[in-house]
Design a protein around this motif. Structure first.
Motif, PDB file in Angstrom:
ATOM      1  N   HIS A 172      -3.684  -5.713 -13.017  1.00  0.00           N
ATOM      2  CA  HIS A 172      -3.637  -4.306 -12.087  1.00  0.00           C
ATOM      3  C   HIS A 172      -2.291  -4.441 -11.252  1.00  0.00           C
ATOM      4  CE1 HIS A 172      -7.515  -2.715 -13.322  1.00  0.00           C
ATOM      5  NE2 HIS A 172      -7.987  -3.970 -13.062  1.00  0.00           N
ATOM      6  N   TYR A 173      -2.115  -5.783 -10.575  1.00  0.00           N
ATOM      7  CA  TYR A 173      -0.842  -5.561  -9.781  1.00  0.00           C
ATOM      8  C   TYR A 173       0.142  -5.383 -10.386  1.00  0.00           C
ATOM      9  CZ  TYR A 173       2.939  -7.788  -7.166  1.00  0.00           C
ATOM     10  OH  TYR A 173       4.154  -7.993  -6.555  1.00  0.00           O
ATOM     11  N   LEU A 201       0.917  -1.258   0.107  1.00  0.00           N
ATOM     12  CA  LEU A 201      -0.070  -0.097   0.088  1.00  0.00           C
ATOM     13  C   LEU A 201       0.700   1.276   0.021  1.00  0.00           C
ATOM     14  CD1 LEU A 201      -2.831  -0.981   2.615  1.00  0.00           C
ATOM     15  CD2 LEU A 201      -2.887  -0.771   0.018  1.00  0.00           C
ATOM     16  N   LEU A 219       0.853  -1.828 -11.557  1.00  0.00           N
ATOM     17  CA  LEU A 219       1.483  -1.132 -10.491  1.00  0.00           C
ATOM     18  C   LEU A 219       3.064  -1.183 -10.186  1.00  0.00           C
ATOM     19  CD1 LEU A 219      -1.551  -1.398  -8.025  1.00  0.00           C
ATOM     20  CD2 LEU A 219      -0.688   0.817  -9.322  1.00  0.00           C
ATOM     21  N   PHE A 250      -4.912   0.617  -8.985  1.00  0.00           N
ATOM     22  CA  PHE A 250      -4.977   0.434  -7.565  1.00  0.00           C
ATOM     23  C   PHE A 250      -6.095   0.212  -7.055  1.00  0.00           C
ATOM     24  CE2 PHE A 250      -4.525   2.300  -3.342  1.00  0.00           C
ATOM     25  CZ  PHE A 250      -3.793   1.444  -2.764  1.00  0.00           C
ATOM     26  N   SER A 273       2.819   1.689  -3.513  1.00  0.00           N
ATOM     27  CA  SER A 273       1.771   2.086  -4.570  1.00  0.00           C
ATOM     28  C   SER A 273       1.386   3.409  -4.412  1.00  0.00           C
ATOM     29  CB  SER A 273       0.498   1.007  -4.450  1.00  0.00           C
ATOM     30  OG  SER A 273       0.945  -0.282  -4.859  1.00  0.00           O
TER      31      SER A 273
END
Length: 431
Positions: A304-305, A251, A308, A276, A254
């Motif tokens: 998505h991961y 978290l 990032l 995110f 990111s």
């Protein structure tokens, strides 16, 4: 025919139909059967043959026609023969049941029981010629003979052996299991003694049917308990993986990337916020997904991961997607933890970074998902020496097996990289 005969026929036909219902219930329950369940179905099947055979012996008794002549002889032979086979199969079931409870029991009792059953059947065959057990007269009526008691003694000895097994390993069984198995031993013994003393009453195989149903109830209760426990474990596993994916460091990293992009590239920062939120939504959705999801959905969550992480590591992380096959189901949060392992423990530990490839393929009997990286690699035969717990992959492997009967294999070489492959069997009829 006497009233007793009609009662015997009615009870045995009813018991046979009841056994058939339970056989169908167990057979249609699931395609993949454990050995214990297969043995129990055999017990019920043989018991059904016995009930219908004994009923046929009563129905055709006393009829002089040729068909009845053979039916009475065949039916009585089957009753004696399958009675001994039933005892041997039940011993197999009992040994398997006790063994599954962690008791160190050998196969010796089963082998002994089969030898006793075979020797008893040989005597039944001999009895067809010397009539030592029974005689069927010219009126097609069955009569016990002077050595009939030997045939029953065989059965009682077999039951005593089963009783000795149960007594020896009783500490491994719960009260309900002990009661159900004991009923299958005691009730037929009592019925056998009654039949020896009172001629014309057929209660033996009704007793085996009732006692088999007692075991059925115990099995169903145990299966329901195991199913509930497995569901709870799967739920804990999903929660644990989700929480592991939203750890504070990820978290923080990111959000730091997004903060930096807000100052240098607002358009890219907007895209990062979308990835995110999509990543978090995928994690939260997994908690409510009680069954496998489309692979395309799991792949989107993984993208998505990776987007990032690419924003964070830049040119050090290169990603290749080779996914021509996506039309299949996979448990949620299975691909993403494997990909994260490849990034965190493989690629980013190399100074120059590396390439991660996500590929899918279709074989004649399975779908495969392969995650390959050219990172630092590790020794698969030993634990990772980084002081951290690696429960994510263990949970992924358990859920793949539990939900899809799928497997996860990992191959790695130090300094060369790692390959993880998920193999999901195709169901019959899938294209």
């Amino acid at each position: 025919m006497s009233t007793t005969g009609y009662i015997n026929i009615s009870l045995e036909l009813f018991g046979g139909l009841l056994s058939l219902i339970f056989i169908l219930s167990l057979s249609l329950g699931s395609l993949k059967k454990e050995r214990l369940e297969r043995l129990y179905i055999r017990v019920l099947s043989i018991n059904t043959i016995l009930l219908f055979s004994d009923a046929a012996a009563w129905i055709f008794k006393g009829h002089p026609d040729r068909f009845s002549f053979w039916m009475v002889r065949i039916a009585n032979f089957l009753v004696f023969t399958f009675g001994y086979i039933l005892l041997a199969v039940f011993t197999d079931y009992l040994v398997c049941f006790v063994s599954g409870k962690g008791a160190g029991i050998s196969r010796a009792p089963s082998r002994l029981m089969w030898w006793l059953a075979l020797s008893a059947i040989v005597l039944v065959v001999i009895s067809q010629y010397n009539h030592m057990y029974y005689l069927i007269d010219s009126h097609n009526v069955y009569h016990r003979q002077r050595w009939f008691w030997i045939s029953q003694i065989y059965g009682i000895i077999c039951m005593l052996i089963n009783g000795a097994i149960l007594a020896r390993y009783r500490k491994y069984l719960s009260g309900k299991e002990l009661a159900g198995l004991a009923a299958y031993i005691l009730m037929p013994v009592i019925a056998m003694l009654v039949q020896m003393l009172i001629y014309g009453i057929a209660v033996l195989y009704i007793a085996t049917t009732v006692s088999a149903l007692c075991i059925y109830i115990s099995i169903q209760v145990e299966q329901s308990r195991k199913f509930s426990q497995e569901e709870l474990e799967l739920e804990k596993s999903r929660t644990a993986i989700m929480l592991s994916q939203i750890h504070p460091h990820f978290l923080y990293n990111s959000l730091s990337v997004i903060k930096g992009l807000c100052q240098t590239d607002p358009r890219q920062a907007e895209l990062a916020v979308d990835h995110f939120s999509g990543f978090l939504r995928g994690n939260l959705d997994s908690l409510t997904a009680g069954s496998p999801i489309p692979f395309s959905q799991e792949l989107s969550h993984t993208r998505h991961y990776l987007e990032l992480e690419q924003m964070r590591f830049g040119h050090r992380l290169n990603v290749i997607y080779d996914t021509p096959v996506t039309d299949f189901l996979i448990p949620p949060l299975t691909l993403q933890p494997i990909v994260e392992n490849a990034v965190r423990h493989g690629i980013v530990k190399c100074e120059e970074g590396g390439t991660l490839t996500v590929a899918t393929a279709l074989t004649s009997d399975a779908y495969t998902v392969t995650v390959t990286d050219d990172g630092v690699g590790f020794d698969p035969s030993g634990p990772l020496q980084d002081g951290k717990k690696h429960i994510g992959i263990q949970n992924v492997r358990k859920r793949l097996q539990a939900q899809c009967s799928a497997s996860l294999t990992i191959r790695s070489v130090r300094g060369c990289g790692t390959t993880a492959m998920i193999t999901l069997p195709r169901k019959a009829g899938e294209k």
